[in-house]
Design an enzyme around this catalytic site. Structure first.
Site, PDB file in Angstrom:
ATOM      1  N   GLU A  47       0.827  -1.209   0.000  1.00  0.00           N
ATOM      2  CA  GLU A  47       0.000   0.000   0.000  1.00  0.00           C
ATOM      3  C   GLU A  47       0.864   1.262   0.000  1.00  0.00           C
ATOM      4  O   GLU A  47       0.636   2.177  -0.791  1.00  0.00           O
ATOM      5  CB  GLU A  47      -0.936   0.016   1.219  1.00  0.00           C
ATOM      6  N   ASN A  51       1.272   3.862  -3.118  1.00  0.00           N
ATOM      7  CA  ASN A  51       0.914   5.274  -2.935  1.00  0.00           C
ATOM      8  C   ASN A  51       2.053   6.191  -3.366  1.00  0.00           C
ATOM      9  O   ASN A  51       1.820   7.211  -4.016  1.00  0.00           O
ATOM     10  CB  ASN A  51       0.548   5.560  -1.477  1.00  0.00           C
ATOM     11  N   ARG A 106      -8.878   3.336  -7.685  1.00  0.00           N
ATOM     12  CA  ARG A 106      -8.248   3.203  -6.369  1.00  0.00           C
ATOM     13  C   ARG A 106      -9.355   3.163  -5.319  1.00  0.00           C
ATOM     14  O   ARG A 106     -10.342   3.895  -5.413  1.00  0.00           O
ATOM     15  CB  ARG A 106      -7.315   4.387  -6.104  1.00  0.00           C
TER      16      ARG A 106
END
Length: 147
Positions: A47, A51, A106
């Protein structure tokens, strides 16, 4: 105090996300985590790295993603940072389901997942300077079955 650490840097391309996840997981295995703990660590690394690549650098490969992992007495501290565009409104970005990239489908759950899987999550970001995610996991000692 028993301390060990590593630091890696790699190009901000999505193909490196699995490299980052596996590298951190391999390093953390020396603390003998449970399978659930290892899965949680791999998920949060994915994650945070995703990002950095998608939001920090808009998938422009000249950027670099950095990971530092520090193991101390059964605790893993993982720092993941970029020197990308930063986050204008961190509180808004941390809200479940918020995404600045809806066209990429997303989910907006990255920070929520990190907070649910880790014992501590600290995020600092400065527009134009980048974002740092600090993740801490206190590992339970795996039980070994003796016959």
């Amino acid at each position: 105090m028993n301390k060990n650490e590593m630091h890696i840097e790699f190009s901000a391309v999505s193909e490196n996300e699995s490299f980052a996840r596996v590298t951190v997981a391999s390093f953390v295995t020396q603390l003998d985590p449970t399978m659930d703990e290892l899965t949680e660590i791999k998920t949060v690394v994915s994650e945070a790295v995703t990002n950095a690549i998608i939001h920090g650098y808009h998938e422009e490969s000249e950027g670099k993603v950095h990971i530092k992992c520090i193991l101390v007495d059964g605790t893993a501290e993982i720092l993941i940072w970029d020197e990308g565009i930063g986050i204008d409104n961190l509180e808004e970005a941390k809200q479940p389901l918020f995404t600045s990239k809806p066209e990429l489908e997303r989910s907006g759950m990255g920070f929520t997942i990190m907070e649910n899987f880790m014992d501590e999550v600290d995020i600092s970001s400065y527009p134009g300077e980048g974002t740092t995610v600090r993740l801490v996991k206190h590992l339970k000692k795996s039980k070994t079955l003796c016959n």
